[in-house]
Design a protein around this motif. Structure first.
Motif, PDB file in Angstrom:
ATOM      1  N   LEU A   1      -5.617  11.773  11.302  1.00  0.00           N
ATOM      2  CA  LEU A   1      -5.797  10.515  10.568  1.00  0.00           C
ATOM      3  C   LEU A   1      -4.574  10.202   9.710  1.00  0.00           C
ATOM      4  CD1 LEU A   1      -9.533  10.529   9.408  1.00  0.00           C
ATOM      5  CD2 LEU A   1      -8.460   9.081  11.112  1.00  0.00           C
ATOM      6  N   LYS A   2      -3.989  11.223   9.111  1.00  0.00           N
ATOM      7  CA  LYS A   2      -2.791  10.998   8.301  1.00  0.00           C
ATOM      8  C   LYS A   2      -1.638  10.508   9.171  1.00  0.00           C
ATOM      9  CE  LYS A   2      -3.454  14.148   4.369  1.00  0.00           C
ATOM     10  NZ  LYS A   2      -3.156  13.205   3.296  1.00  0.00           N
ATOM     11  N   GLY A   3      -1.468  11.119  10.362  1.00  0.00           N
ATOM     12  CA  GLY A   3      -0.405  10.678  11.261  1.00  0.00           C
ATOM     13  C   GLY A   3      -0.574   9.233  11.674  1.00  0.00           C
ATOM     14  N   PHE A   4      -1.821   8.839  11.963  1.00  0.00           N
ATOM     15  CA  PHE A   4      -2.101   7.453  12.320  1.00  0.00           C
ATOM     16  C   PHE A   4      -1.819   6.524  11.143  1.00  0.00           C
ATOM     17  CE2 PHE A   4      -5.124   3.916  12.295  1.00  0.00           C
ATOM     18  CZ  PHE A   4      -4.838   3.301  13.515  1.00  0.00           C
ATOM     19  N   ALA A   5      -2.255   6.932   9.944  1.00  0.00           N
ATOM     20  CA  ALA A   5      -2.113   6.079   8.762  1.00  0.00           C
ATOM     21  C   ALA A   5      -0.656   5.852   8.393  1.00  0.00           C
ATOM     22  CB  ALA A   5      -2.871   6.697   7.583  1.00  0.00           C
ATOM     23  N   ILE A   6       0.173   6.902   8.488  1.00  0.00           N
ATOM     24  CA  ILE A   6       1.582   6.750   8.118  1.00  0.00           C
ATOM     25  C   ILE A   6       2.268   5.713   8.998  1.00  0.00           C
ATOM     26  CG2 ILE A   6       3.819   7.929   8.169  1.00  0.00           C
ATOM     27  CD1 ILE A   6       2.444  10.422   7.187  1.00  0.00           C
ATOM     28  N   THR A   7       2.082   5.848  10.324  1.00  0.00           N
ATOM     29  CA  THR A   7       2.718   4.901  11.236  1.00  0.00           C
ATOM     30  C   THR A   7       2.187   3.488  11.017  1.00  0.00           C
ATOM     31  OG1 THR A   7       2.717   6.726  12.803  1.00  0.00           O
ATOM     32  CG2 THR A   7       3.368   4.588  13.647  1.00  0.00           C
ATOM     33  N   MET A   8       0.898   3.400  10.745  1.00  0.00           N
ATOM     34  CA  MET A   8       0.285   2.087  10.519  1.00  0.00           C
ATOM     35  C   MET A   8       0.848   1.425   9.264  1.00  0.00           C
ATOM     36  SD  MET A   8      -3.755   1.336   9.890  1.00  0.00           S
ATOM     37  CE  MET A   8      -4.320  -0.213   9.170  1.00  0.00           C
ATOM     38  N   ILE A   9       0.964   2.182   8.185  1.00  0.00           N
ATOM     39  CA  ILE A   9       1.474   1.619   6.920  1.00  0.00           C
ATOM     40  C   ILE A   9       2.911   1.145   7.081  1.00  0.00           C
ATOM     41  CG2 ILE A   9       2.127   2.225   4.557  1.00  0.00           C
ATOM     42  CD1 ILE A   9      -0.312   4.107   4.534  1.00  0.00           C
ATOM     43  N   VAL A  10       3.753   1.995   7.686  1.00  0.00           N
ATOM     44  CA  VAL A  10       5.150   1.617   7.889  1.00  0.00           C
ATOM     45  C   VAL A  10       5.245   0.393   8.798  1.00  0.00           C
ATOM     46  CG1 VAL A  10       7.372   2.362   8.813  1.00  0.00           C
ATOM     47  CG2 VAL A  10       5.982   3.962   7.497  1.00  0.00           C
ATOM     48  N   GLY A  11       4.435   0.372   9.871  1.00  0.00           N
ATOM     49  CA  GLY A  11       4.461  -0.756  10.796  1.00  0.00           C
ATOM     50  C   GLY A  11       4.033  -2.060  10.148  1.00  0.00           C
ATOM     51  N   ILE A  12       3.046  -2.005   9.259  1.00  0.00           N
ATOM     52  CA  ILE A  12       2.598  -3.221   8.572  1.00  0.00           C
ATOM     53  C   ILE A  12       3.707  -3.779   7.684  1.00  0.00           C
ATOM     54  CG2 ILE A  12       1.033  -4.061   6.777  1.00  0.00           C
ATOM     55  CD1 ILE A  12      -1.104  -2.218   7.967  1.00  0.00           C
ATOM     56  N   LEU A  13       4.347  -2.914   6.913  1.00  0.00           N
ATOM     57  CA  LEU A  13       5.397  -3.372   6.007  1.00  0.00           C
ATOM     58  C   LEU A  13       6.576  -3.984   6.766  1.00  0.00           C
ATOM     59  CD1 LEU A  13       5.385  -0.400   3.462  1.00  0.00           C
ATOM     60  CD2 LEU A  13       4.410  -2.674   3.138  1.00  0.00           C
TER      61      LEU A  13
ATOM     62  N   GLY B   1      -0.960   4.242  16.115  1.00  0.00           N
ATOM     63  CA  GLY B   1      -0.593   3.411  14.969  1.00  0.00           C
ATOM     64  C   GLY B   1       0.592   2.513  15.271  1.00  0.00           C
ATOM     65  N   LEU B   2       1.542   3.022  16.069  1.00  0.00           N
ATOM     66  CA  LEU B   2       2.710   2.227  16.444  1.00  0.00           C
ATOM     67  C   LEU B   2       2.293   1.055  17.332  1.00  0.00           C
ATOM     68  CD1 LEU B   2       5.774   2.205  16.082  1.00  0.00           C
ATOM     69  CD2 LEU B   2       5.970   3.536  18.179  1.00  0.00           C
ATOM     70  N   ALA B   3       1.396   1.316  18.295  1.00  0.00           N
ATOM     71  CA  ALA B   3       0.905   0.229  19.148  1.00  0.00           C
ATOM     72  C   ALA B   3       0.137  -0.801  18.318  1.00  0.00           C
ATOM     73  CB  ALA B   3       0.018   0.797  20.253  1.00  0.00           C
ATOM     74  N   LEU B   4      -0.622  -0.320  17.315  1.00  0.00           N
ATOM     75  CA  LEU B   4      -1.351  -1.243  16.450  1.00  0.00           C
ATOM     76  C   LEU B   4      -0.395  -2.113  15.647  1.00  0.00           C
ATOM     77  CD1 LEU B   4      -4.014  -2.220  15.213  1.00  0.00           C
ATOM     78  CD2 LEU B   4      -3.828  -0.375  13.543  1.00  0.00           C
ATOM     79  N   SER B   5       0.705  -1.514  15.160  1.00  0.00           N
ATOM     80  CA  SER B   5       1.677  -2.300  14.391  1.00  0.00           C
ATOM     81  C   SER B   5       2.326  -3.374  15.263  1.00  0.00           C
ATOM     82  CB  SER B   5       2.740  -1.388  13.784  1.00  0.00           C
ATOM     83  OG  SER B   5       3.554  -0.836  14.798  1.00  0.00           O
ATOM     84  N   VAL B   6       2.515  -3.078  16.572  1.00  0.00           N
ATOM     85  CA  VAL B   6       3.032  -4.095  17.492  1.00  0.00           C
ATOM     86  C   VAL B   6       2.049  -5.261  17.570  1.00  0.00           C
ATOM     87  CG1 VAL B   6       3.586  -4.577  19.911  1.00  0.00           C
ATOM     88  CG2 VAL B   6       4.405  -2.474  18.841  1.00  0.00           C
ATOM     89  N   GLY B   7       0.756  -4.932  17.700  1.00  0.00           N
ATOM     90  CA  GLY B   7      -0.254  -5.986  17.763  1.00  0.00           C
ATOM     91  C   GLY B   7      -0.326  -6.808  16.493  1.00  0.00           C
ATOM     92  N   MET B   8      -0.204  -6.153  15.331  1.00  0.00           N
ATOM     93  CA  MET B   8      -0.277  -6.892  14.065  1.00  0.00           C
ATOM     94  C   MET B   8       0.961  -7.751  13.870  1.00  0.00           C
ATOM     95  SD  MET B   8      -2.127  -4.241  11.486  1.00  0.00           S
ATOM     96  CE  MET B   8      -2.550  -5.589  10.419  1.00  0.00           C
ATOM     97  N   SER B   9       2.122  -7.279  14.333  1.00  0.00           N
ATOM     98  CA  SER B   9       3.327  -8.093  14.259  1.00  0.00           C
ATOM     99  C   SER B   9       3.186  -9.340  15.128  1.00  0.00           C
ATOM    100  CB  SER B   9       4.537  -7.269  14.702  1.00  0.00           C
ATOM    101  OG  SER B   9       5.714  -8.043  14.666  1.00  0.00           O
TER     102      SER B   9
END
Length: 628
Positions: free
Chosen positions: A587-599, A521-529
């Protein structure tokens, strides 16, 4: 002229400072350690320190430090191998007097702790943790429920003024009520039907397939049968209530994202990733301590014990601290199951006490009892199940010792109902009892069948690889954007770095658990940023190609790209919320990091990079070109 409000610069600086402060604890590694917790009656003293030092010396282990932390003794060790050796040496050396458990001790400086800055909690796959397998004693749950039926039957007949000879339980769990007068059978049958059906819960239409209790009348005898569906429901309810109670107790520990699930018919799996206090976890999870409020029966308790002539409505209990015997009524006025809330307070003398709030049913029962018995004595029975492990013929034999002690009887000074105070406990017992009562009572006792401590060695490798993956993705983005977008690529990389810092800080502040899927999720947030910054940079280039002046191109590019960024990230955010709401475990661990990273990526892309662009180009009125 390109403008950016000064107050926004202040907000950005504040966000950076807070992010650095709360991300900083993650740079301090934890010390492998062994935690020693005294059982009741034992203390942390110099004699214990000497025993620990002798055991470590015999095992050839050198400790970094041996220090007292709260009510525990913490032995800090230089490596995981030393931790294993120390744990194996200390357990037999200290015996059953102390609970010895491996732990990971924080090395975060005290000044960071003053700001409540703590490192992220790592999941079982990253940090290790503790795994429990517990077995639920369903027979005890059934016995408890049937005993409740017996008591309800006695009370119902007494209140209906129907005289009985006996109310007994048979081996097949049937309840046999023998009346003194056969003429009272129909009245007793009707009253028992209303009372027991309500208490059984099987009258509820929500229970699919449930069958009512059966009543068979023969002369002056009424046989109440519990159908198989009722027995199965009692066993199933015991498992479900225990799972709910375990979740509440784990919440008392502050463990993030625990795994608590049913296994088979009578077992429960509990996994505590990143647990900070394994001894406290085992004590709280395995404890079945509760209290019962009972009336004191008048009579000479010592004489009753000597002769064996105990009144039929009474039972002999032992007062704590060697206070001798006391006769208490068999009828329970209220128990731990009926608690709504409990918190630690003090009595009129400033001594520890527990302020108790009962539910409405128990509160009404307590009100009725105290209304009729002002000036009489009442006592509290403290019940504790202590798991024990002994070695017989080279094999571990697990037993449970039930300890029941009555607190000193107190006189009922006035009428009270659902709110009252329990005294006679010491500080530690008051704290533990309040936690247990708040978390709820276990419907049935549980024994530890298996306990495994998952070491952090494999997790350390996962952490190293995950960190390396995120680092490589960041360096690749830095290289690409610097070459392709030049100065604006540098702005993007600064925003990206702040985005990672903010994600770590936010997860640390809220105590979220970082798992292996969380790294994804953290790597995904880098990509979305990166994606958001690409939209902004390409929009600015379009404006420049259309002949718009550089400063205006910057302003227009950010203004027009912001709406698109918000829309695209909102859809991803909704997907993350859905993953968290309906997913479990990884899935919850992935979702939490993803949500925080998006915001955080939206904030850094739209606000931080614009602030940097304005800071560099904002005051250059004769700007003719942009490094983009």
């Amino acid at each position: 002229m390109l403008e950016f409000p000064r107050w926004k610069y202040f907000v950005i600086l504040l966000v950076v400072a807070v992010s650095v402060l709360y991300a900083l604890p993650n740079l301090y590694p934890q010390d492998p350690s062994v935690q020693i917790t005294p059982n009741r009656g034992f203390a942390i003293d110099d004699a214990l320190n000497r025993r620990v030092e002798d055991a470590l010396q015999s095992a050839g282990v050198s400790a970094k430090a041996v220090e007292k932390q709260d009510d525990n003794l913490l032995v800090r060790l230089p490596s995981l191998e030393a931790q294993t050796k120390a744990n194996d040496a200390l357990r037999p050396a200290l015996g059953e007097d102390y609970v010895v458990a491996p732990n990971l001790a924080s090395t975060v400086p005290d000044w960071l702790d003053w700001f409540h800055a703590r490192p992220m909690v790592k999941g079982l796959d990253l940090q290790g943790g503790i795994h429990f397998l517990l077995q639920v004693d369903q027979k005890a749950a059934l016995d408890k429920r049937v005993e409740g039926y017996l008591e309800d039957a006695r009370v119902t007949l007494r209140e209906a003024r129907v005289r009985d000879q006996s109310v007994e339980r048979r081996a097949n769990n049937d309840i046999v009520v023998t009346l003194a007068d056969a003429a009272d059978v129909e009245k007793a049958r009707a009253e028992l039907g209303k009372a027991l059906q309500a208490s059984s819960g099987s009258a509820s239409s929500a229970l699919v397939g449930a069958q009512p209790l059966t009543y068979n009348v023969e002369g002056n005898r009424i046989t109440i049968g519990l159908p198989e569906s009722e027995l199965q429901r009692i066993a199933g309810d015991a498992i479900e209530q225990n799972i709910t109670t375990l979740r509440n107790r784990v919440n008392e520990l502050g463990v993030a994202e625990p795994i608590i699930q049913r296994q088979g018919d009578d077992r429960v799996v509990v996994q505590l990733p990143g647990v900070q206090d394994t001894a406290e976890a085992k004590r709280l999870i395995g404890a079945t301590a509760t209290i019962e409020f009972r009336a004191v029966v008048e009579g000479n308790a010592a004489e009753a014990v000597r002769t064996g002539l105990v009144p039929p409505e009474a039972r002999v209990y032992t007062l704590r601290n060697g206070g001798g015997p006391v006769l208490l009524n068999k009828r329970v006025l209220a128990s731990g199951e009926q608690m709504v809330n409990a918190r630690v307070g003090t009595d009129q003398n400033g001594l520890p006490a527990v302020d108790v709030t009962l539910n409405n049913v128990a509160g009404q029962r307590m009100f009725d009892f105290t209304s009729q018995n002002v000036g009489k004595l009442m006592s509290v029975v403290y019940i504790e199940r202590v798991p024990q492990v002994t070695v017989v013929d080279g094999k571990e034999v697990r037993t449970v010792r039930v300890k029941e002690e009555a607190l000193a009887p107190t006189r009922i000074a006035g009428v009270f109902g659902k709110n009252f105070q329990t005294t006679g406990l010491d500080k530690v017992e008051a704290d533990n009892l309040a936690k247990l009562l708040r978390a709820g009572s276990l419907a049935a006792p549980m024994d530890f069948v298996e306990q495994r401590v998952v070491g952090p060695s494999l997790g350390a490798e996962n952490v190293a690889r995950g960190t390396r993956a995120v680092l490589y993705s960041f360096l690749f983005a830095l290289l690409f954007f610097t070459v392709y977008y030049r100065m604006f690529g540098l702005f993007t990389c600064v925003a990206l770095l702040l985005n990672l810092l903010m994600v770590v800080a936010v997860m640390s502040i809220f105590g979220a658990t970082m798992t292996l899927p969380g790294f994804a999720g953290l790597a995904l947030s880098v990509g979305m940023s990166v994606d958001a910054n690409v939209l902004i940079n390409e929009r600015i280039r379009e404006e420049l190609r259309a002949g718009v002046p550089p400063l205006a191109s910057i302003a227009t590019g950010y203004d027009k790209a912001s709406g698109t960024i918000f829309d695209s990230n909102m859809t991803a955010l909704l997907a993350g919320v859905a993953l968290y709401a309906f997913g479990t475990g990884p899935l919850k661990g992935f979702a939490i990091t993803m949500i925080v990273g998006i915001l955080t990526s939206v904030f850094t892309a739209v606000t931080v990079s614009r602030a940097l662009a304005t800071l560099v180009y904002g005051r250059r009125k004769k700007l003719k070109s942009l490094a983009i």
